[in-house]
Design a protein around this motif. Structure first.
Motif, short mmCIF file in Angstrom:
data_model
loop_
_atom_site.label_atom_id
_atom_site.label_comp_id
_atom_site.label_asym_id
_atom_site.label_seq_id
_atom_site.Cartn_x
_atom_site.Cartn_y
_atom_site.Cartn_z
N ILE A 42 35.53 45.03 38.16
CA ILE A 42 34.25 45.68 37.80
C ILE A 42 34.30 46.08 36.33
CG2 ILE A 42 32.68 47.59 38.28
CD1 ILE A 42 33.84 47.73 41.08
N ASP A 43 33.40 45.54 35.55
CA ASP A 43 33.36 45.80 34.11
C ASP A 43 31.97 46.29 33.73
OD1 ASP A 43 34.13 45.98 31.50
OD2 ASP A 43 34.61 43.86 31.23
N GLY A 44 31.87 47.03 32.63
CA GLY A 44 30.56 47.43 32.08
C GLY A 44 30.19 48.88 32.33
N PHE A 48 41.34 41.11 32.28
CA PHE A 48 40.69 40.65 33.51
C PHE A 48 40.56 39.13 33.52
CE2 PHE A 48 38.19 44.83 34.49
CZ PHE A 48 39.40 45.49 34.62
N ASP A 49 40.11 38.56 32.40
CA ASP A 49 39.94 37.09 32.32
C ASP A 49 41.27 36.38 32.54
OD1 ASP A 49 37.29 37.50 31.80
OD2 ASP A 49 37.42 37.11 29.65
N TYR A 50 42.32 36.93 31.95
CA TYR A 50 43.65 36.30 32.04
C TYR A 50 44.18 36.35 33.49
CZ TYR A 50 48.25 34.90 30.25
OH TYR A 50 49.41 34.22 29.98
N ILE A 62 41.02 46.34 43.83
CA ILE A 62 39.94 46.70 42.91
C ILE A 62 40.51 46.97 41.52
CG2 ILE A 62 37.98 48.22 42.47
CD1 ILE A 62 37.66 46.81 45.09
N PHE A 63 39.90 46.37 40.50
CA PHE A 63 40.19 46.71 39.10
C PHE A 63 38.89 47.17 38.45
CE2 PHE A 63 44.04 44.37 39.82
CZ PHE A 63 44.94 44.85 38.88
N VAL A 64 38.92 48.31 37.78
CA VAL A 64 37.73 48.84 37.11
C VAL A 64 38.06 49.08 35.64
CG1 VAL A 64 36.03 50.71 37.02
CG2 VAL A 64 36.94 49.96 39.23
N PHE A 85 42.71 50.11 40.90
CA PHE A 85 43.27 50.42 39.59
C PHE A 85 42.14 50.66 38.59
CE2 PHE A 85 45.99 47.53 41.89
CZ PHE A 85 47.26 48.06 41.76
N ILE A 86 42.34 51.61 37.70
CA ILE A 86 41.44 51.80 36.55
C ILE A 86 42.22 51.43 35.29
CG2 ILE A 86 40.22 53.47 35.11
CD1 ILE A 86 39.38 54.94 37.58
#
Length: 996
Positions: free
Chosen positions: A298-300, A215-217, A334-336, A201-202
């Protein structure tokens, strides 16, 4: 979790669930995460429990008989209890303060009640004096570190503006606003979590829209479903190969942290950090933990300021590795985190949408969501949770959100809104009030109504000097007037009136409000004077604003604030300091000082007089005077920057500053106001104030800019016709970070700039000269490295998606070796750099080595050991960039362009075609020439500053502009220059202005 008392000191921390022993608390924490031991500790008996429910049942059963006052609220499990003695002492101190404050209030009330109207008139100045002494300091929430204590909050509800970092997990449920997208994924986790596995997922949206919070939640709930969340924050690298390496290393390290100390040490077991090693770590977790599934966050990647296509290339290719893990039995999702421009990138958007299961956009924040979010935060952190808390109104938040929308083209995000909230809000009377930014056209409406009310206008004018010196006094007066308008009246016994009694008296004395006996209420009340209420009512109907949102802002914009004597002295002393520190510019700075004293300061007084007169109009002669005053400051900055471009008028000088690296926000604002007012006459005070203040801010900014340039010039003097504005901005950032000092960032800035420019330059020159043959000229050892890295990428990612610039597979330290290769140096690059500069190219290898930041992961203080090299390297980087840009002029020299009569083939050669056997001719076709000349003619018809210039180093932009392949465009330019059909009129850096 408890510490063991056994003699085994090496592993003294025991897991209460499985009795595994560890040497460090952090190791025990990671073990519990891996084993799904999400333990909570009872602060009364230190027992361990796996859920909040179990802890609550234990507390109820085992500690039921304890006094309720000793119970620790659920939201404060981590709060340390105070001793009875300490509490008693605090109560005594508060009681003493209360008595002192009560006596002061009683004294003030007695003083007011005993005076008659005559005494009041005689004592008005004394009353104002008391008001100023009574004034409290009201900072905005951003600068007031104790604002939340004034609202009786436990701690700062906004400890971070990035996700849920630094916020206790116990607060998550009570502070996270379940927007549609959060609810969507939470519903999946709660009902069918497997729908997240084997999919990618994006999540994209505006910066600060809530991606990290989402994402944190999700991280908080996933372990309860036997899903292990793995979080990676990746910095955008300048090349695809570096980004890929950073990803594998980051993923390996995250998995190693979870596994280590469980009798298994991945860092010792695996030397290479590639996907095969990571596969083994995944398998180990499946065997040794309760987790059966993994989700990678994946962050940043979306925060890249440079080449935004590299992260998209990486994600396109990453799908092959994702499928590799799935085929090996690793069930992973995957989460981006992405940005809005990912969806608009036509080259990659369709590929991303085909590769990823879903692309979800986080929509713009609404005012109702903003209000709910703030209420949830403040209520959760409040120590008065049993009360009906009302810190602000929905109307307040509507104004804040609308204010952001009117000023910004970006979508309103949580982060943007929180910044506005903290910068605009201030605590007063146990509530949060706001200073809202309002558009000029609305101010004009407000200004017109206020100026027609003689009582209100007289009050603002007579107390102008006091309000200038004490702006917080006006804030309170504005609040009183607004509250009276909204509430219609206040009883004289109201607590709000008692708190601000002195201000009420001042307003009553000046006819702004009146005190009367209200028969129906059987009480004495305060209410607004009829005409004041009428003015406020008209404004509300026209622009939908209450007085508290515009009175303070109206007053400050409407009145031009002239610098006081001490402020003039400050700027003069600043110029004198520049003069002392820079002897070579002594006379020039002395000239600026005289302009400041003899012309600028008197001119400000003229502007102030014109502000208070409806007769004085702003006409072109005033703007001409502004130009005459600001021009010498700009010219001085231009000269000390070592820029050589000529200009004939002040308008051309303004253009240079607005569209080059020398620009700044204050100057841009002034120029916008100036250009807008050139063709009209200003009569409204509100417009005068905005224009005059923009001029004053521009002058003062120029003075500060002089100091910065003089300081930064001691590191590197940037000015050069052979550099682009992009080159200059990046070099300026490097020298600024060096001077701060932040050596690590300075090194990264100039080294990334050098790598990107070298890679594109080498590719462009070799492509132009050798065409399809250019790769054959790469040395064998570098070819092996490229092939090895390319094969590795093919294994990991599948087909390479970029153009044929395979130099992306080289490290930054290998570009000098390619330039210095025997044939390429003697037949090509020595003519571009100059044979005497061979040592400069050799030095680039040292610069690249220093730029390997992995070798400098030390404190900034320790980098002082090598800091003396940074200015030297900056100078060398500047020289290299100049040669790179100037190479196109050398390429276009007539003696380096070869073609035969009646032939379509053109060659670029520096050695009189002695290297023809390796050159690839460029075919010159008449229809391409015709198309090129037609487009060039249109470009030359542009009137904008530098819009007639073409960047020869920008391959994609040239192709897009002319619709012809890059190599052919350069060939056509060379051909037309050779036959003198076109000529080079001017250039800066790699930008050229051709004349037909």
């Amino acid at each position: 979790m408890t510490s063991s008392n056994s003699s085994n000191d090496e592993k003294k921390y025991l897991c209460s669930e499985c009795q595994a022993a560890f040497s460090k608390p952090s190791s025990l924490k990671q073990h519990c995460l891996a084993k799904n031991h999400n333990a909570l500790q009872c602060l009364q008996c230190n027992n361990i429990f796996l859920s909040k429910q179990a802890l609550a049942q234990h507390t109820k059963a085992k500690h039921k008989k304890q006094d309720k006052k000793s119970q620790i609220p659920k939201k404060k499990l981590k709060e340390v209890k105070k001793s009875p003695e300490k509490i008693k002492k605090e109560i005594d101190n508060l009681e003493k303060k209360r008595k002192i404050l009560k006596k002061e209030i009683d004294d003030l009330e007695d003083y007011i009640n005993v005076r008659d109207e005559n005494l009041f008139e005689k004592e008005e100045s004394k009353l104002v004096s008391e008001i100023l002494q009574d004034e409290e300091e009201n900072k905005n929430l951003e600068s007031d570190i104790g604002w939340y204590r004034k609202l009786n909050l436990i701690s700062n509800p906004f400890p971070t503006k990035n996700g849920l970092l630094d916020i206790d997990e116990l607060y998550y449920d009570s502070i996270v606003l379940r927007t549609n997208i959060i609810s969507k994924y939470m519903d999946i986790i709660e009902t069918s979590p497997m729908d997240l596995i084997n999919k990618s997922f994006i999540i994209y949206g505006e910066f600060g829209c809530g991606k990290t919070t989402l994402f944190d939640y999700l991280n908080y709930f996933l372990p309860k479903k036997d899903i292990l969340p793995i979080n990676l924050i990746l910095d955008a690298e300048p090349s695809l190969i570096k980004l890929r390496e950073s990803f594998w290393e980051a993923l390996f390290n995250e998995l190693a942290i979870i596994i280590e100390d469980d009798d298994y040490f991945p860092r010792n077991a695996f030397f290479k950090k590639d996907r095969n090693s990571i596969l083994e770590l995944f398998k180990h977790l499946l065997k040794t933990t309760q987790y059966k599934y993994f989700i990678l966050f994946i962050d940043g990647l979306h925060k890249s300021e440079g080449n935004r296509e590299i992260p998209l290339q990486f994600l396109n290719q990453f799908q092959n590795s994702f499928e590799f893990f799935l085929k090996q039995g690793i069930k992973i999702g995957i989460f981006v985190s992405g940005s809005n421009d990912w969806k608009s990138n036509t080259k990659y958007a369709s590929i991303l949408m085909g590769s990823f299961y879903n692309m979800d956009k986080i929509p713009e924040l609404t005012s109702s969501q903003a209000y709910s979010m703030l209420q949830m935060r403040l209520e959760s952190f409040s120590q008065n949770s049993s009360l009906d808390l009302n810190f602000f109104s929905q109307n307040d938040i509507d104004y804040l959100v609308n204010s952001i929308k009117k000023r910004s083209t970006a979508e309103v995000s949580f982060r943007i809104f929180i910044n506005e909230f903290l910068n605009s809000g201030y605590v007063i009377n146990d509530k949060i009030e706001f200073k809202v930014n309002i558009e000029l056209d609305i101010y004009q409406t407000i200004s017109k109504e206020i100026q027609e009310n003689s009582i209100l206008l007289k009050f603002l004018s007579e107390f102008k000097s006091i309000f200038d010196e004490h702006p917080h006094t006006f804030e309170k007066i504005s609040l009183i007037l607004s509250n009276l308008y909204e509430n219609r009246f206040y009883s004289t016994n109201n607590e709000f009136v008692k708190k601000f009694q002195l201000y009420f008296d001042l307003l009553q004395k000046n006819g702004m409000l009146k005190k009367i006996f209200h028969a129906k209420k059987n009480d004495v009340i305060y209410q607004l004077e009829k005409s004041i209420f009428s003015t406020f009512n008209i404004i509300e109907k026209k622009v939908r604003y209450y007085p508290k949102y515009y009175l303070y802002l109206y007053y400050n914009i409407d009145q031009l604030k002239i610098d006081k004597k001490e402020q003039h002295i400050e700027f003069l002393s600043t110029l004198t300091r520049y003069q002392t520190e820079s002897i070579q510019y002594k006379d020039e700075i002395e000239h600026l000082k005289q302009i400041y004293i003899q012309e600028y300061t008197p001119f400000l007084e003229i502007l102030e007089d014109s502000m208070n007169s409806n007769i004085v109009k702003v006409e072109k002669k005033i703007i001409d005077k502004m130009d005459n005053l600001i021009e010498p400051f700009l010219k001085f900055i231009y000269s000390i920057s070592n820029e050589l471009e000529s200009f004939g008028s002040v308008n051309e000088l303004y253009q240079i500053f607005r569209f080059t690296w020398l620009d700044n926000d204050e100057l841009t604002l002034f120029l916008n106001e100036r250009n807008k007012n050139l063709t009209k006459v200003i009569t409204l005070k509100i417009e005068k104030g905005k224009f005059f203040n923009s001029f004053k801010e521009a002058i003062e900014r120029m003075i500060r800019k002089i100091g910065k340039h003089l300081t930064y010039n001691t590191v590197l003097n940037i000015g050069s016709k052979k550099l682009t504005d992009f080159d200059k901005r990046e070099l300026n950032r490097s020298r600024a970070f060096y001077k701060v000092p932040q050596y690590r960032i300075a090194i990264k800035k100039y080294s990334d700039l050098l790598e990107i420019r070298l890679r594109n330059f080498i590719y462009a020159i070799l492509k132009i000269k050798y065409g399809k043959r250019w790769q054959d000229l790469i040395p064998g050892i570098l070819k092996e490295e490229i092939a090895q890295n390319k094969n590795r990428d093919l294994i990991h990612f599948g087909k390479y998606l970029t153009n044929d610039n395979i130099l992306s597979y080289l490290g930054r330290g290998q570009y000098p070796s390619l330039i210095l290769e025997n044939y390429l140096w003697t037949q090509c690059f020595k003519f571009l750099f100059g044979d005497m500069n061979k040592n400069l190219i050799i030095d680039l290898q040292t610069i690249s080595s220093m730029a390997n930041l992995q070798k400098h992961l030390r404190e900034e203080e320790n980098l002082k050991e090598i800091s003396y090299l940074i200015p030297q390297n900056l100078e060398k980087v500047k020289f290299v960039l100049e040669y790179i840009n100037f190479s196109f002029q050398i390429l276009f020299l007539p003696q380096n362009i070869y073609f035969k009569e009646n032939s379509k083939h053109l060659y670029f050669s520096f050695v009189k075609l002695a290297d023809q056997d390796k050159l690839d001719p460029i075919e010159i076709i008449p229809k391409d020439i015709k198309k090129f000349l037609e487009i060039l003619k249109k470009i030359n018809e542009n009137d904008g500053f530098r819009e007639k210039y073409i960047d020869l180093a920008n391959i994609s932009d040239l192709h897009k502009k002319f619709g012809i392949e890059y190599r052919k465009i350069i060939g056509i330019m060379g051909y037309l220059l050779k036959i003198k059909k076109i000529e080079i009129l001017d250039y800066f850096g790699s930008y050229f202005h051709f004349n037909i």
